[in-house]
Design an enzyme around this catalytic site. Structure first.
Site, PDB file in Angstrom:
ATOM      1  N   ASP A   1       4.921   7.715   1.397  1.00 46.62           N
ATOM      2  CA  ASP A   1       3.665   8.446   1.466  1.00 46.62           C
ATOM      3  C   ASP A   1       2.662   7.870   0.465  1.00 46.62           C
ATOM      4  OD1 ASP A   1       4.168   9.575  -1.073  1.00 46.62           O
ATOM      5  OD2 ASP A   1       5.142  11.330  -0.211  1.00 46.62           O
ATOM      6  N   VAL A   2       1.461   8.403   0.474  1.00 47.42           N
ATOM      7  CA  VAL A   2       0.363   7.787  -0.282  1.00 47.42           C
ATOM      8  C   VAL A   2       0.558   7.886  -1.793  1.00 47.42           C
ATOM      9  CG1 VAL A   2      -1.318   8.113   1.546  1.00 47.42           C
ATOM     10  CG2 VAL A   2      -0.961   9.930  -0.122  1.00 47.42           C
TER      11      VAL A   2
END
Length: 261
Positions: free
Chosen positions: A60-61
């Site tokens: 994820d980011v």
């Protein structure tokens, strides 16, 4: 790929007007070899317009680290590696003393707590409990009779793992660094998400009668791939990617033969 040297354009024979002679005679035709205009870059455009690239276990980011990609036929290998259910390893940073709505240090602050009573021994005790609980889940989802010779051989080779869907399972967890309020963990796990690891940090804080947020999630191993195999942003070029593929071919093949036969 499009920046790589191109092969020279094909040649074909054309009859072109011959220059007039010195005596002013009639110009004729002469055979000449000329390049095929259809092969010219300005005519045909870029050679590669589409490349099939598949993503392995995603990040994820807010996470970083090893992110495996498959190119072309490598997409099938990604599926095979996924079916191996290989362990992934993360380093996870934590910070005692506060809680947020998304368990990360950048989330909305929910509460602040004291942490002076927390020691490394207390933290490691909680980690041992987490590992023991997850070890029971690992055996349950592996569907293996632990009294058999097969189970013993799999345990020796480190191949006991769920070969189907299961909840996130932590196969190993230890403290790498403890300098209150900060700490760092190494977590070996299966079928996890990065948000699940942040929640683990939050729950560790609660178990220690405090609170904690996650400051970093970094994947340092994804199955057979480690940080040594990863390419930095400055290395995203054809030569580095080709070398990375060649260097990883043998260990990918070895792992697939060992696990999937």
């Amino acid at each position: 790929l499009n920046a790589a040297p191109r092969r020279p354009p094909r040649q074909h024979i054309r009859f072109l007007p011959a220059p007039a002679g010195a005596d002013g005679g009639t110009a004729g035709l002469v055979a000449a070899r000329v390049p095929v205009l259809a092969d010219h870059p300005l005519v045909r455009g870029p050679r590669f317009r589409r490349l099939k690239i598949g993503a392995g276990h995603r990040l994820d980011v807010k996470a970083s680290g090893v992110f495996v990609l498959g190119i072309g036929d490598g997409n099938k290998l990604l599926t095979d590696l996924y079916n191996c259910h290989l362990t992934k390893v993360y380093t996870v940073g934590g910070l005692f003393g506060k809680a947020t709505d998304d368990f990360s240090d950048t989330g909305k602050l929910v509460e602040k707590t004291t942490f002076d009573h927390i020691t490394r021994e207390k933290l490691e005790r909680i980690l041992a409990v987490i590992q023991g609980t997850n070890h029971k889940a690992l055996l349950m989802y592996s569907n293996i009779d632990m009294k058999t010779q097969e189970a013993y051989e799999l345990a020796v080779e480190g191949l006991i793992r769920p070969m189907g869907k299961s909840p996130p399972i932590i196969t190993g967890i230890r403290c790498l660094q403890f300098t209150p309020p900060e700490f760092q963990l190494e977590i070996h796990c299966l079928h996890e998400t990065q948000q699940y690891l942040r929640k683990i940090v939050h729950e560790i804080g609660l178990e220690l009668k405090s609170s904690a947020v996650c400051t970093q999630v970094r994947r340092i191993r994804d199955g057979v791939f480690t940080l040594d195999d990863a390419l930095l942003r400055t290395q995203w070029n054809l030569q580095s990617i080709q070398k990375a593929i060649w260097d990883c071919q043998l260990k990918v093949k070895t792992e697939l033969e060992k696990t999937l036969g």
